[in-house]
Each structure stands twice: as C-alpha cells, then as structure tokens.
Design a protein around this motif. Structure first.
Motif, mmCIF file in Angstrom:
data_model
loop_
_atom_site.group_PDB
_atom_site.id
_atom_site.type_symbol
_atom_site.label_atom_id
_atom_site.label_comp_id
_atom_site.label_asym_id
_atom_site.label_seq_id
_atom_site.Cartn_x
_atom_site.Cartn_y
_atom_site.Cartn_z
ATOM 1 N N MET A 1 7.842 2.166 -9.144
ATOM 2 C CA MET A 1 8.626 3.101 -9.962
ATOM 3 C C MET A 1 10.081 2.668 -9.917
ATOM 4 O O MET A 1 10.510 2.018 -8.962
ATOM 5 N N ALA A 2 10.834 3.022 -10.956
ATOM 6 C CA ALA A 2 12.264 2.711 -10.960
ATOM 7 C C ALA A 2 13.017 3.850 -11.626
ATOM 8 O O ALA A 2 12.679 4.269 -12.739
ATOM 9 N N GLN B 1 14.774 -8.455 -11.670
ATOM 10 C CA GLN B 1 13.414 -8.787 -11.246
ATOM 11 C C GLN B 1 12.945 -7.854 -10.139
ATOM 12 O O GLN B 1 11.789 -7.391 -10.137
ATOM 13 N N LEU B 2 13.832 -7.550 -9.212
ATOM 14 C CA LEU B 2 13.501 -6.647 -8.107
ATOM 15 C C LEU B 2 13.149 -5.261 -8.627
ATOM 16 O O LEU B 2 12.180 -4.639 -8.166
ATOM 17 N N VAL B 3 13.908 -4.785 -9.607
ATOM 18 C CA VAL B 3 13.615 -3.480 -10.214
ATOM 19 C C VAL B 3 12.246 -3.511 -10.890
ATOM 20 O O VAL B 3 11.430 -2.596 -10.732
ATOM 21 N N ALA B 4 11.979 -4.582 -11.639
ATOM 22 C CA ALA B 4 10.717 -4.700 -12.363
ATOM 23 C C ALA B 4 9.518 -4.775 -11.428
ATOM 24 O O ALA B 4 8.415 -4.354 -11.794
ATOM 25 N N ALA B 5 9.720 -5.283 -10.227
ATOM 26 C CA ALA B 5 8.617 -5.449 -9.280
ATOM 27 C C ALA B 5 8.179 -4.129 -8.645
ATOM 28 O O ALA B 5 7.029 -4.008 -8.200
ATOM 29 N N PRO C 1 0.818 -1.219 0.000
ATOM 30 C CA PRO C 1 0.000 0.000 0.000
ATOM 31 C C PRO C 1 0.848 1.263 0.000
ATOM 32 O O PRO C 1 0.352 2.355 -0.268
ATOM 33 N N VAL C 2 2.137 1.092 0.284
ATOM 34 C CA VAL C 2 3.089 2.206 0.257
ATOM 35 C C VAL C 2 3.899 2.095 -1.036
ATOM 36 O O VAL C 2 4.426 1.023 -1.347
ATOM 37 N N PRO C 3 3.997 3.158 -1.820
ATOM 38 C CA PRO C 3 4.780 3.097 -3.061
ATOM 39 C C PRO C 3 6.222 2.673 -2.810
ATOM 40 O O PRO C 3 6.867 3.180 -1.895
ATOM 41 N N VAL C 4 6.705 1.746 -3.628
ATOM 42 C CA VAL C 4 8.083 1.269 -3.523
ATOM 43 C C VAL C 4 8.829 1.667 -4.793
ATOM 44 O O VAL C 4 8.406 1.350 -5.899
ATOM 45 N N MET C 5 9.937 2.371 -4.619
ATOM 46 C CA MET C 5 10.711 2.906 -5.735
ATOM 47 C C MET C 5 12.109 2.300 -5.724
ATOM 48 O O MET C 5 12.763 2.266 -4.679
ATOM 49 N N ALA C 6 12.572 1.816 -6.862
ATOM 50 C CA ALA C 6 13.955 1.355 -6.989
ATOM 51 C C ALA C 6 14.816 2.503 -7.495
ATOM 52 O O ALA C 6 14.410 3.243 -8.390
#
Length: 286
Positions: free
Chosen positions: A146-147, A139-143, A122-127
């Motif tokens: 935002m990246a 894969q972690l970046v794609a998940a 529920p919290v945006p995760v950005m790479a």
C-alpha cells in the motif's frame, strides 16, 4: 546538457534530488541513515538522511533490509516513511559514479533484494510519502503493498534526463501502474502529481495535508495490525501467486486457499464470531 535539463519542465528540486550525490553537505553518520521504532505491533522504518535527500546508497539499502528483517517476526504492519521534503531521491549517483562495475552490480542487486523482500513480505508494508519520490525512491513506493501520500507529493523516474534510463525502477513501476503511464514517466522524466499517482494506481490514498497523512498512516497501520496475522500472511501469499497466472488457474488456486483459510484456527474463530455477532478473538491476541 545541464542547461537543457534545467530548462526542462522538471522542477529544480526534482533535478537537485536526482543529483543528490553532488551535494557538498557533510556525510551523515551510518546510524542516522534510518531509524526504527515499533508501537502496538506496527514498525516504522524512517529514512533519516534528508541532507542527502534520503538517497538509497548501499548503506541505506542494507539498513532498510536489516530493519525489515529484524521486525518481521514481531510486527503486523511495517511503514516506510521519511524525514525532510524528499521521500527518497533514488540511488546515490556519486556512489554509482565512483564504483567499479562489480560494485555497481552489488548496489543494484541489493536494491532488487529489497524490492523483492517487500513484495514477498508476509507482513504488509506501507509507504507513507510526504514529498518527492524519484527514480529508485519511486520504485520503493511502487514495491509496497500500500502507499499513502500527501496532496503535494510528486513522483518521477527522471533518469532519462541525465542519460540514465530508470530501467530498474521500471520493474516495480510497470507492475503498479498501467503501461502507458509507466512509459510516459520513464520516457519524459516528468513528475506526476499525487492525484495522477492515485488515478494510475501508484498510491492507494491521498490526504490534503502532512498532518492528516501522518494520522491516517497510523490509523490504517493499526487497522491492519488488528487483523489476524496468519490470515494476512496467507492472503498476501495467494495474491502474489495468483496474479501472474491465467484466469482459470488463478481461480483454482484461490479456491484452494479459501478452503485452507476456513480450516485455520482464526478462520473458524472469525466465522463463529460473525455468526454470533461478536468481535473475533485472534490467536495472536490471546
């Protein structure tokens, strides 16, 4: 086979990152696998094992999951970043080679837990990527929602070069980029540039230097953190639910969500503030 791989177009660093487990450098202490800091409701999860090219060992996976779980209730944005020239080389191949099939299942299932947790967070995760992101690191970046990356960053799923097709990275990769690009990466194992990653949809923004990447990561994370958390949560949930539905069903679901949004306290406040030409005051800031 080793000679053939080394003669392939894949850069030496990329090959070495794939074989990070063969590195003879001392094993980092578990406390150094990741670091966690929070500033102004933005949490930074930093992969901090550059000696192992930030390989996603079971220990590393567990720490990332624990970090995200611990900050989700209090954060408005989560950034995953790294130290060293490799964002993450993917799974620890030495660990996989030495594990029983049962343990191998455990490692891959734990990796799946992390990827699904990020997608449903529920919290945006950005790479924030400054370097190579390969295999499960890609894969972690794609998940992430935002990246961001620096101009010199590169991305690859090179498992095919050593007879280990990147099947699990393909799950997130195939949902982040178009199928032709995903299969190109999976079948050739060759890295793509930051520009190609941007064009293909793997990353959302590219910056010319590491310094600008860092400053813009902080700025964009603060921008996201300034929004209404309940509204962001509702929006992420609706996006994830509607994206796999037929067009009409997705439109109907999203219309219901818009009405729910209008009825929320922050929805009303935001609309009133817009009409009154003032800045909104979200519940979380009162």
């Amino acid at each position: 086979m080793l000679r053939k791989v080394l003669q392939s177009p894949v850069p030496q660093l990329l090959f070495q990152s794939l074989l990070s487990a063969r590195d003879s450098s001392p094993r980092c202490l578990s406390s150094l696998a990741t670091t966690l800091t929070t500033n102004n409701a933005v949490s930074y999860v930093t992969l901090s094992n550059p000696a192992k090219r930030n390989a996603l060992s079971l220990e590393m996976l567990n720490q990332i999951i624990e970090n995200i779980e611990s900050v989700t209730p209090v954060s408005r944005c989560i950034v995953i970043q790294s130290t060293g020239s490799v964002f993450s080389s993917g799974h620890d191949l030495k660990e996989l080679a030495a594990s029983s099939q049962e343990m191998q299942h455990t490692i891959f299932n734990r990796c799946n837990d992390l990827m699904v947790m990020i997608a449903n967070s529920p919290v945006p995760v950005m790479a924030s990527v400054d370097g190579f992101a390969t295999a499960a690191g890609c894969q972690l970046v794609a998940a992430c929602h935002m990246a961001l990356c620096s101009e010199t960053s590169k991305f690859a799923t090179p498992g095919v070069n050593i007879g280990l097709f990147c099947s699990t990275p393909g799950v997130q990769l195939g949902r982040a980029v178009n199928r032709k690009l995903a299969m190109d990466m999976l079948l050739t194992g060759e890295p793509i540039t930051a520009a190609a990653a941007l064009n293909g949809g793997l990353v959302s923004r590219v910056f010319p230097s590491s310094e600008e990447l860092q400053s813009e990561t902080e700025r964009l994370a603060d921008v996201i953190a300034s929004k209404s958390s309940p509204v962001i949560k509702l929006g992420i949930s609706n996006f994830n639910r509607q994206i796999s539905k037929p067009l009409v069903d997705a439109a109907d679901l999203s219309s219901e969500t818009m009405v729910r949004n209008l009825g929320m306290s922050d929805g009303k406040e935001g609309l009133d503030a817009f009409l009154q030409k003032r800045h909104p005051s979200w519940d979380q800031d009162k």
